[in-house]
Design a protein around this motif. Structure first.
Motif, mmCIF file in Angstrom:
data_model
loop_
_atom_site.group_PDB
_atom_site.id
_atom_site.type_symbol
_atom_site.label_atom_id
_atom_site.label_comp_id
_atom_site.label_asym_id
_atom_site.label_seq_id
_atom_site.Cartn_x
_atom_site.Cartn_y
_atom_site.Cartn_z
ATOM 1 N N UNK A 64 0.858 -1.352 -0.012
ATOM 2 C CA UNK A 64 0.180 0.000 -0.175
ATOM 3 C C UNK A 64 0.927 1.235 0.063
ATOM 4 N N UNK A 65 1.959 1.397 -0.613
ATOM 5 C CA UNK A 65 3.036 2.442 -0.766
ATOM 6 C C UNK A 65 2.200 3.617 -1.306
ATOM 7 N N UNK A 66 1.632 3.358 -2.398
ATOM 8 C CA UNK A 66 0.967 4.596 -3.153
ATOM 9 C C UNK A 66 -0.082 5.354 -2.549
ATOM 10 N N UNK A 67 -0.845 4.337 -1.655
ATOM 11 C CA UNK A 67 -2.160 5.029 -0.719
ATOM 12 C C UNK A 67 -1.403 5.633 0.428
ATOM 13 N N UNK A 68 -0.119 5.364 0.868
ATOM 14 C CA UNK A 68 0.559 6.024 2.014
ATOM 15 C C UNK A 68 0.886 7.321 1.662
ATOM 16 N N UNK A 71 -1.652 10.186 2.325
ATOM 17 C CA UNK A 71 -2.250 10.302 3.669
ATOM 18 C C UNK A 71 -1.741 11.685 4.331
ATOM 19 N N UNK A 72 -2.589 12.237 4.975
ATOM 20 C CA UNK A 72 -2.058 13.281 5.698
ATOM 21 C C UNK A 72 -1.603 13.295 7.126
ATOM 22 N N UNK A 73 -0.312 13.021 7.213
ATOM 23 C CA UNK A 73 0.400 12.609 8.281
ATOM 24 C C UNK A 73 1.641 13.294 8.194
ATOM 25 N N UNK A 74 2.247 13.651 9.020
ATOM 26 C CA UNK A 74 3.535 14.147 9.201
ATOM 27 C C UNK A 74 4.599 13.253 9.079
ATOM 28 N N UNK A 75 4.368 12.000 9.392
ATOM 29 C CA UNK A 75 5.401 11.032 9.252
ATOM 30 C C UNK A 75 5.224 9.884 8.341
ATOM 31 N N UNK A 76 5.045 10.232 7.059
ATOM 32 C CA UNK A 76 4.737 9.474 6.065
ATOM 33 C C UNK A 76 5.987 8.602 5.663
ATOM 34 N N UNK A 77 7.193 9.072 5.912
ATOM 35 C CA UNK A 77 8.284 8.491 5.413
ATOM 36 C C UNK A 77 8.478 7.376 6.709
ATOM 37 N N UNK A 78 8.239 7.503 7.931
ATOM 38 C CA UNK A 78 8.181 6.296 8.843
ATOM 39 C C UNK A 78 7.086 5.516 8.662
ATOM 40 N N UNK A 79 5.996 5.774 8.047
ATOM 41 C CA UNK A 79 5.003 4.884 7.794
ATOM 42 C C UNK A 79 5.273 3.928 6.560
ATOM 43 N N UNK A 83 5.829 -0.080 6.722
ATOM 44 C CA UNK A 83 5.210 -0.877 5.942
ATOM 45 C C UNK A 83 6.108 -1.691 5.117
ATOM 46 N N UNK A 84 7.096 -1.342 4.611
ATOM 47 C CA UNK A 84 7.992 -1.987 3.852
ATOM 48 C C UNK A 84 8.538 -3.249 4.676
ATOM 49 N N UNK A 85 9.282 -2.970 6.009
ATOM 50 C CA UNK A 85 9.549 -3.945 6.845
ATOM 51 C C UNK A 85 8.514 -4.781 7.317
ATOM 52 N N UNK A 86 7.399 -4.659 7.354
ATOM 53 C CA UNK A 86 6.252 -5.402 7.877
ATOM 54 C C UNK A 86 6.000 -6.414 6.626
ATOM 55 N N UNK A 87 5.819 -5.938 5.449
ATOM 56 C CA UNK A 87 5.515 -6.843 4.205
ATOM 57 C C UNK A 87 6.458 -7.578 4.136
ATOM 58 N N UNK A 88 7.957 -7.224 4.023
ATOM 59 C CA UNK A 88 9.108 -8.113 3.870
ATOM 60 C C UNK A 88 8.896 -9.393 5.105
ATOM 61 N N UNK A 111 11.570 5.258 -3.418
ATOM 62 C CA UNK A 111 12.011 4.596 -2.092
ATOM 63 C C UNK A 111 13.227 3.660 -2.731
ATOM 64 N N UNK A 112 14.294 3.864 -1.946
ATOM 65 C CA UNK A 112 15.465 2.984 -2.318
ATOM 66 C C UNK A 112 15.625 1.914 -1.031
ATOM 67 N N UNK A 113 15.616 0.777 -1.454
ATOM 68 C CA UNK A 113 15.554 -0.394 -0.454
ATOM 69 C C UNK A 113 16.582 -0.929 -0.668
#
Length: 131
Positions: A64-68, A71-79, A83-88, A111-113
């Protein structure tokens, strides 16, 4: 610890899977991966590029990276990193995320992983996902 070798990797002429992005090859219709590590890289790219609910019979597969990013959130990068860590962790437990960085500008988000694999700590690569 002994280095694990995948038996498929020992036979150079046996493909493990299809490469992403889909490109034509001189010999085959699609480009092919011939090592397990290259196929893990392709599978990780597919996981990060898939939205939840997009894959039939696997509604929780994806990030759900495109949805994130909307989002109106100050910490989009942290989210996004969470999400990447959880999915992996859920879908590819053989992969270890080493570092995740983002380039955000007015036109796009990249996003560079950087990741490694559990069976060989010397194998590392970076994939880029454009959102």
């Amino acid at each position: 610890m002994a280095k694990q070798i995948n038996p498929i990797d020992l036979q150079k002429n046996i493909a493990v899977g299809i490469k992403l992005p889909l490109i034509t090859d001189n010999k085959y219709f699609f480009g092919l991966n011939y090592t397990t590590f290259d196929q893990i890289r392709t599978n990780l790219l597919m996981l990060l590029s898939t939205e939840k609910g997009e894959r039939i019979m696997q509604p929780n597969y994806g990030c759900d990276l495109r949805k994130m990013i909307f989002e109106q959130n100050n910490n989009v990068e942290g989210g996004i990193i969470a999400a990447i860590n959880d999915a992996v962790h859920t879908w590819m437990p053989q992969v270890t995320i080493i570092d995740t960085t983002m380039d955000i500008n007015e036109h796009d988000v990249k996003v560079h992983v950087t990741f490694g694999v559990a069976y060989d700590s010397s194998l590392k690569a970076t994939i880029d996902v454009s959102l």
